[in-house]
Motif scaffolding. Structure first.
Motif, PDB file in Angstrom:
ATOM      1  N   ARG A 112      -3.894  -6.500   3.684  1.00 28.83           N
ATOM      2  CA  ARG A 112      -4.853  -7.554   3.371  1.00 28.83           C
ATOM      3  C   ARG A 112      -5.885  -7.645   4.481  1.00 28.83           C
ATOM      4  O   ARG A 112      -5.599  -7.356   5.632  1.00 28.83           O
ATOM      5  N   GLY A 113      -7.065  -8.111   4.106  1.00 26.45           N
ATOM      6  CA  GLY A 113      -8.113  -8.368   5.083  1.00 26.45           C
ATOM      7  C   GLY A 113      -8.052  -9.802   5.564  1.00 26.45           C
ATOM      8  O   GLY A 113      -7.136 -10.561   5.209  1.00 26.45           O
ATOM      9  N   ASP A 114      -9.044 -10.181   6.358  1.00 27.28           N
ATOM     10  CA  ASP A 114      -9.095 -11.546   6.882  1.00 27.28           C
ATOM     11  C   ASP A 114      -9.119 -12.601   5.778  1.00 27.28           C
ATOM     12  O   ASP A 114      -8.611 -13.699   5.951  1.00 27.28           O
ATOM     13  N   SER A 115      -9.713 -12.253   4.652  1.00 28.44           N
ATOM     14  CA  SER A 115      -9.802 -13.218   3.552  1.00 28.44           C
ATOM     15  C   SER A 115      -8.518 -13.259   2.726  1.00 28.44           C
ATOM     16  O   SER A 115      -8.444 -13.981   1.742  1.00 28.44           O
ATOM     17  N   VAL A 145       3.586 -10.261   9.324  1.00 27.97           N
ATOM     18  CA  VAL A 145       2.247  -9.682   9.338  1.00 27.97           C
ATOM     19  C   VAL A 145       2.070  -8.880  10.613  1.00 27.97           C
ATOM     20  O   VAL A 145       2.389  -9.362  11.704  1.00 27.97           O
ATOM     21  N   PHE A 146       1.538  -7.660  10.460  1.00 24.08           N
ATOM     22  CA  PHE A 146       1.325  -6.774  11.602  1.00 24.08           C
ATOM     23  C   PHE A 146      -0.141  -6.368  11.658  1.00 24.08           C
ATOM     24  O   PHE A 146      -0.735  -6.014  10.641  1.00 24.08           O
ATOM     25  N   ASN A 147      -0.710  -6.392  12.863  1.00 20.14           N
ATOM     26  CA  ASN A 147      -2.118  -6.045  13.035  1.00 20.14           C
ATOM     27  C   ASN A 147      -2.282  -4.593  13.487  1.00 20.14           C
ATOM     28  O   ASN A 147      -1.302  -3.878  13.703  1.00 20.14           O
ATOM     29  N   GLN A 148      -3.515  -4.174  13.623  1.00 18.22           N
ATOM     30  CA  GLN A 148      -3.846  -2.793  13.961  1.00 18.22           C
ATOM     31  C   GLN A 148      -3.191  -2.334  15.260  1.00 18.22           C
ATOM     32  O   GLN A 148      -2.704  -1.213  15.350  1.00 18.22           O
ATOM     33  N   ARG A 149      -3.142  -3.175  16.248  1.00 16.50           N
ATOM     34  CA  ARG A 149      -2.565  -2.798  17.546  1.00 16.50           C
ATOM     35  C   ARG A 149      -1.050  -2.621  17.478  1.00 16.50           C
ATOM     36  O   ARG A 149      -0.461  -1.973  18.324  1.00 16.50           O
ATOM     37  N   GLN A 150      -0.417  -3.206  16.483  1.00 17.11           N
ATOM     38  CA  GLN A 150       1.031  -3.097  16.330  1.00 17.11           C
ATOM     39  C   GLN A 150       1.454  -1.869  15.515  1.00 17.11           C
ATOM     40  O   GLN A 150       2.637  -1.543  15.475  1.00 17.11           O
ATOM     41  N   MET A 151       0.502  -1.187  14.904  1.00 17.28           N
ATOM     42  CA  MET A 151       0.840  -0.051  14.036  1.00 17.28           C
ATOM     43  C   MET A 151       1.605   1.063  14.763  1.00 17.28           C
ATOM     44  O   MET A 151       2.593   1.563  14.225  1.00 17.28           O
ATOM     45  N   PRO A 152       1.215   1.463  15.985  1.00 17.01           N
ATOM     46  CA  PRO A 152       1.993   2.521  16.652  1.00 17.01           C
ATOM     47  C   PRO A 152       3.456   2.126  16.875  1.00 17.01           C
ATOM     48  O   PRO A 152       4.354   2.957  16.720  1.00 17.01           O
ATOM     49  N   LEU A 153       3.700   0.877  17.219  1.00 12.88           N
ATOM     50  CA  LEU A 153       5.074   0.410  17.411  1.00 12.88           C
ATOM     51  C   LEU A 153       5.841   0.415  16.097  1.00 12.88           C
ATOM     52  O   LEU A 153       6.996   0.854  16.037  1.00 12.88           O
ATOM     53  N   LEU A 154       5.210  -0.061  15.046  1.00 12.36           N
ATOM     54  CA  LEU A 154       5.852  -0.098  13.744  1.00 12.36           C
ATOM     55  C   LEU A 154       6.150   1.316  13.246  1.00 12.36           C
ATOM     56  O   LEU A 154       7.244   1.594  12.753  1.00 12.36           O
ATOM     57  N   LEU A 207       0.381   2.802   4.361  1.00 12.66           N
ATOM     58  CA  LEU A 207      -0.312   1.529   4.559  1.00 12.66           C
ATOM     59  C   LEU A 207      -0.665   1.317   6.024  1.00 12.66           C
ATOM     60  O   LEU A 207      -1.717   0.741   6.336  1.00 12.66           O
ATOM     61  N   CYS A 208       0.183   1.792   6.931  1.00 16.26           N
ATOM     62  CA  CYS A 208      -0.135   1.711   8.360  1.00 16.26           C
ATOM     63  C   CYS A 208      -1.420   2.480   8.658  1.00 16.26           C
ATOM     64  O   CYS A 208      -2.258   2.030   9.447  1.00 16.26           O
ATOM     65  N   GLN A 209      -1.597   3.618   8.021  1.00 16.92           N
ATOM     66  CA  GLN A 209      -2.811   4.417   8.221  1.00 16.92           C
ATOM     67  C   GLN A 209      -4.036   3.678   7.701  1.00 16.92           C
ATOM     68  O   GLN A 209      -5.108   3.737   8.310  1.00 16.92           O
ATOM     69  N   VAL A 210      -3.895   2.974   6.589  1.00 12.47           N
ATOM     70  CA  VAL A 210      -5.003   2.176   6.061  1.00 12.47           C
ATOM     71  C   VAL A 210      -5.411   1.131   7.091  1.00 12.47           C
ATOM     72  O   VAL A 210      -6.594   0.940   7.375  1.00 12.47           O
ATOM     73  N   VAL A 211      -4.429   0.454   7.675  1.00 14.94           N
ATOM     74  CA  VAL A 211      -4.708  -0.575   8.680  1.00 14.94           C
ATOM     75  C   VAL A 211      -5.368   0.047   9.907  1.00 14.94           C
ATOM     76  O   VAL A 211      -6.349  -0.485  10.433  1.00 14.94           O
ATOM     77  N   GLU A 212      -4.853   1.184  10.363  1.00 15.40           N
ATOM     78  CA  GLU A 212      -5.400   1.832  11.561  1.00 15.40           C
ATOM     79  C   GLU A 212      -6.851   2.276  11.366  1.00 15.40           C
ATOM     80  O   GLU A 212      -7.639   2.231  12.308  1.00 15.40           O
ATOM     81  N   ARG A 213      -7.206   2.704  10.176  1.00 21.10           N
ATOM     82  CA  ARG A 213      -8.563   3.205   9.914  1.00 21.10           C
ATOM     83  C   ARG A 213      -9.568   2.095   9.622  1.00 21.10           C
ATOM     84  O   ARG A 213     -10.775   2.324   9.662  1.00 21.10           O
TER      85      ARG A 213
END
Length: 96
Positions: free
Chosen positions: A7-10, A48-57, A79-85
């Motif tokens: 999900r995005g900010d909205s 909820v996990f943000n972009q900076r948490q993707m490598p850990l996840l 989905l992690c790749q979607v968030v990272e990009r």
């Protein structure tokens, strides 16, 4: 069942997994120090996990015990790749 979505900010859904996480007692038994991201999952709550948490996840998904695995793991990686990009995107684990 825990569903996964980006999900995005909205809070609008950008992408979602077809497979969900089947909650088992094995998730509750994960060591919090070894799996701090996945330890946050609960069967009836959201995480909820943000972009900076993707490598850990992603690292936790790589070493997740087989008893906790399933089709959802590969989809979560995607989905992690979607968030990272993207920008201002978050990976949501949505409990029932």
């Amino acid at each position: 069942m825990i569903n996964l979505a980006v999900r995005g900010d909205s809070r609008e859904i950008v992408a979602r997994a077809e497979a969900g996480v089947e909650w088992t007692a094995a998730f509750a038994d994960l060591d919090a120090a070894s799996f701090p991201m996945l330890f946050a999952l609960t069967p009836d709550g959201d995480a909820v996990f943000n972009q900076r948490q993707m490598p850990l996840l992603l690292a936790e998904l790589d070493r997740l015990p087989a008893v906790c695995g399933g089709e959802w793991v590969a989809q979560a990686r995607g989905l992690c790749q979607v968030v990272e990009r993207g920008m201002h995107l978050y990976l949501w684990f949505l409990g029932d």
